[in-house]
Design a protein around this motif. Structure first.
Motif, PDB file in Angstrom:
ATOM      1  N   TRP A  50     -46.384  61.906  45.481  1.00  0.00           N
ATOM      2  CA  TRP A  50     -45.336  61.082  44.879  1.00  0.00           C
ATOM      3  C   TRP A  50     -44.561  60.285  45.919  1.00  0.00           C
ATOM      4  N   SER A  51     -44.748  60.555  47.186  1.00  0.00           N
ATOM      5  CA  SER A  51     -43.930  59.930  48.236  1.00  0.00           C
ATOM      6  C   SER A  51     -44.585  58.759  48.950  1.00  0.00           C
ATOM      7  N   THR A  52     -45.826  58.454  48.657  1.00  0.00           N
ATOM      8  CA  THR A  52     -46.456  57.327  49.335  1.00  0.00           C
ATOM      9  C   THR A  52     -45.909  56.015  48.765  1.00  0.00           C
ATOM     10  N   PRO A  53     -45.899  54.962  49.562  1.00  0.00           N
ATOM     11  CA  PRO A  53     -45.299  53.703  49.109  1.00  0.00           C
ATOM     12  C   PRO A  53     -46.214  52.830  48.246  1.00  0.00           C
ATOM     13  N   SER A  54     -47.453  53.229  48.027  1.00  0.00           N
ATOM     14  CA  SER A  54     -48.410  52.339  47.361  1.00  0.00           C
ATOM     15  C   SER A  54     -48.163  52.156  45.866  1.00  0.00           C
ATOM     16  N   LEU A  55     -47.558  53.123  45.209  1.00  0.00           N
ATOM     17  CA  LEU A  55     -47.268  53.018  43.782  1.00  0.00           C
ATOM     18  C   LEU A  55     -45.780  53.247  43.553  1.00  0.00           C
ATOM     19  N   SER A  56     -45.242  52.610  42.528  1.00  0.00           N
ATOM     20  CA  SER A  56     -43.842  52.829  42.168  1.00  0.00           C
ATOM     21  C   SER A  56     -43.715  54.152  41.411  1.00  0.00           C
ATOM     22  N   LYS A  57     -42.506  54.635  41.285  1.00  0.00           N
ATOM     23  CA  LYS A  57     -42.286  55.849  40.495  1.00  0.00           C
ATOM     24  C   LYS A  57     -42.679  55.615  39.041  1.00  0.00           C
ATOM     25  N   ARG A  58     -42.429  54.417  38.539  1.00  0.00           N
ATOM     26  CA  ARG A  58     -42.825  54.085  37.164  1.00  0.00           C
ATOM     27  C   ARG A  58     -44.332  54.217  37.005  1.00  0.00           C
ATOM     28  N   HIS A  80     -42.631  65.574  31.822  1.00  0.00           N
ATOM     29  CA  HIS A  80     -42.785  64.266  32.456  1.00  0.00           C
ATOM     30  C   HIS A  80     -42.419  63.115  31.517  1.00  0.00           C
ATOM     31  N   VAL A  81     -42.519  63.315  30.211  1.00  0.00           N
ATOM     32  CA  VAL A  81     -41.999  62.306  29.277  1.00  0.00           C
ATOM     33  C   VAL A  81     -40.486  62.224  29.443  1.00  0.00           C
ATOM     34  N   ARG A  82     -39.827  63.372  29.561  1.00  0.00           N
ATOM     35  CA  ARG A  82     -38.380  63.365  29.810  1.00  0.00           C
ATOM     36  C   ARG A  82     -38.063  62.648  31.118  1.00  0.00           C
ATOM     37  N   ALA A  83     -38.878  62.883  32.118  1.00  0.00           N
ATOM     38  CA  ALA A  83     -38.650  62.289  33.443  1.00  0.00           C
ATOM     39  C   ALA A  83     -38.852  60.780  33.449  1.00  0.00           C
ATOM     40  N   MET A  84     -39.571  60.242  32.486  1.00  0.00           N
ATOM     41  CA  MET A  84     -39.826  58.803  32.458  1.00  0.00           C
ATOM     42  C   MET A  84     -38.535  57.995  32.458  1.00  0.00           C
ATOM     43  N   ARG A  85     -37.462  58.565  31.921  1.00  0.00           N
ATOM     44  CA  ARG A  85     -36.174  57.858  31.902  1.00  0.00           C
ATOM     45  C   ARG A  85     -35.701  57.571  33.322  1.00  0.00           C
ATOM     46  N   ARG A  86     -36.019  58.464  34.255  1.00  0.00           N
ATOM     47  CA  ARG A  86     -35.568  58.305  35.647  1.00  0.00           C
ATOM     48  C   ARG A  86     -36.530  57.459  36.483  1.00  0.00           C
ATOM     49  N   THR A  87     -37.718  57.195  35.980  1.00  0.00           N
ATOM     50  CA  THR A  87     -38.708  56.457  36.773  1.00  0.00           C
ATOM     51  C   THR A  87     -38.777  54.984  36.418  1.00  0.00           C
ATOM     52  N   GLY A  88     -38.065  54.582  35.378  1.00  0.00           N
ATOM     53  CA  GLY A  88     -38.098  53.180  34.962  1.00  0.00           C
ATOM     54  C   GLY A  88     -39.158  52.877  33.924  1.00  0.00           C
ATOM     55  N   ALA A  89     -39.937  53.882  33.526  1.00  0.00           N
ATOM     56  CA  ALA A  89     -40.927  53.676  32.464  1.00  0.00           C
ATOM     57  C   ALA A  89     -40.198  53.581  31.128  1.00  0.00           C
ATOM     58  N   THR A  90     -40.781  52.851  30.208  1.00  0.00           N
ATOM     59  CA  THR A  90     -40.156  52.609  28.906  1.00  0.00           C
ATOM     60  C   THR A  90     -40.957  53.264  27.786  1.00  0.00           C
ATOM     61  N   VAL A  91     -40.373  53.244  26.599  1.00  0.00           N
ATOM     62  CA  VAL A  91     -41.082  53.742  25.415  1.00  0.00           C
ATOM     63  C   VAL A  91     -42.366  52.939  25.214  1.00  0.00           C
ATOM     64  N   GLU A  92     -42.284  51.627  25.447  1.00  0.00           N
ATOM     65  CA  GLU A  92     -43.487  50.799  25.305  1.00  0.00           C
ATOM     66  C   GLU A  92     -44.567  51.241  26.292  1.00  0.00           C
ATOM     67  N   ASP A  93     -44.177  51.590  27.513  1.00  0.00           N
ATOM     68  CA  ASP A  93     -45.144  52.111  28.492  1.00  0.00           C
ATOM     69  C   ASP A  93     -45.785  53.394  27.976  1.00  0.00           C
ATOM     70  N   LEU A  94     -44.967  54.289  27.439  1.00  0.00           N
ATOM     71  CA  LEU A  94     -45.477  55.557  26.913  1.00  0.00           C
ATOM     72  C   LEU A  94     -46.459  55.322  25.769  1.00  0.00           C
ATOM     73  N   LYS A  95     -46.125  54.413  24.876  1.00  0.00           N
ATOM     74  CA  LYS A  95     -47.038  54.091  23.772  1.00  0.00           C
ATOM     75  C   LYS A  95     -48.371  53.573  24.311  1.00  0.00           C
ATOM     76  N   ASP A  96     -48.321  52.668  25.290  1.00  0.00           N
ATOM     77  CA  ASP A  96     -49.548  52.123  25.873  1.00  0.00           C
ATOM     78  C   ASP A  96     -50.372  53.204  26.563  1.00  0.00           C
ATOM     79  N   VAL A  97     -49.696  54.086  27.289  1.00  0.00           N
ATOM     80  CA  VAL A  97     -50.392  55.188  27.964  1.00  0.00           C
ATOM     81  C   VAL A  97     -51.126  56.047  26.940  1.00  0.00           C
ATOM     82  N   LEU A  98     -50.464  56.359  25.845  1.00  0.00           N
ATOM     83  CA  LEU A  98     -51.088  57.231  24.849  1.00  0.00           C
ATOM     84  C   LEU A  98     -52.230  56.532  24.108  1.00  0.00           C
ATOM     85  N   MET A  99     -52.181  55.227  23.994  1.00  0.00           N
ATOM     86  CA  MET A  99     -53.331  54.503  23.443  1.00  0.00           C
ATOM     87  C   MET A  99     -54.526  54.607  24.390  1.00  0.00           C
ATOM     88  N   HIS A 100     -54.264  54.513  25.697  1.00  0.00           N
ATOM     89  CA  HIS A 100     -55.339  54.689  26.676  1.00  0.00           C
ATOM     90  C   HIS A 100     -55.903  56.111  26.601  1.00  0.00           C
TER      91      HIS A 100
END
Length: 135
Positions: A50-58, A80-100
């Motif tokens: 989680w600490s490498t700079p190549s990907l964002s927390k989101r 980790h769904v709860r944690a999404m609030r702190r990473t900048g991920a949105t409900v729309e991101d979660l919906k897209d992830v679950l479609m994948h």
């Protein structure tokens, strides 16, 4: 980076993603039996991956949620769904992830995790809608 530095970095990242309350509860439950395992998680998952700079927390958050859903790791998925609030991920991101997840790991895996996500969201936890994040 030394193991102690990796641990300190990992603990800081873990707290930023999961929140102080969660980490404090987990630390309070730690025993001699699982202390080595807990240190391993902090150093490896949080202090290395989680600490490498190549990907964002989101981005990391979205990847993590997808993998946990696909693997059927429901308690960790909810955390980790709860944690999404702190990473900048949105409900729309979660919906897209679950479609994948539905396409690449199966509809039953996604369906179960949609139910879990709906419960987390109904409790007022987890990610916010994009317009709530930007306003």
């Amino acid at each position: 980076m030394s193991k102690d530095e990796r641990f300190d970095t990992g603990m800081a990242v873990r707290r930023s993603v999961l929140g102080d309350e969660h980490v404090d509860r987990a630390e309070a439950r730690k025993t001699e039996f699982d202390a080595d395992f807990q240190r391993f998680i902090v150093e490896s998952a949080w202090g290395s991956v989680w600490s490498t700079p190549s990907l964002s927390k989101r981005e990391r958050s979205m990847i993590t949620v997808a993998l946990l859903a696909a693997g059927g790791h429901h308690d960790e998925f909810a955390m980790h769904v709860r944690a999404m609030r702190r990473t900048g991920a949105t409900v729309e991101d979660l919906k897209d992830v679950l479609m994948h997840v539905a396409i690449y790991a199966g509809v039953p895996a996604a369906n179960t995790c949609i139910g879990i996500a709906k419960k987390v969201l109904a409790e007022g936890e987890g990610p916010q809608w994009r317009e709530e994040v930007t306003s």
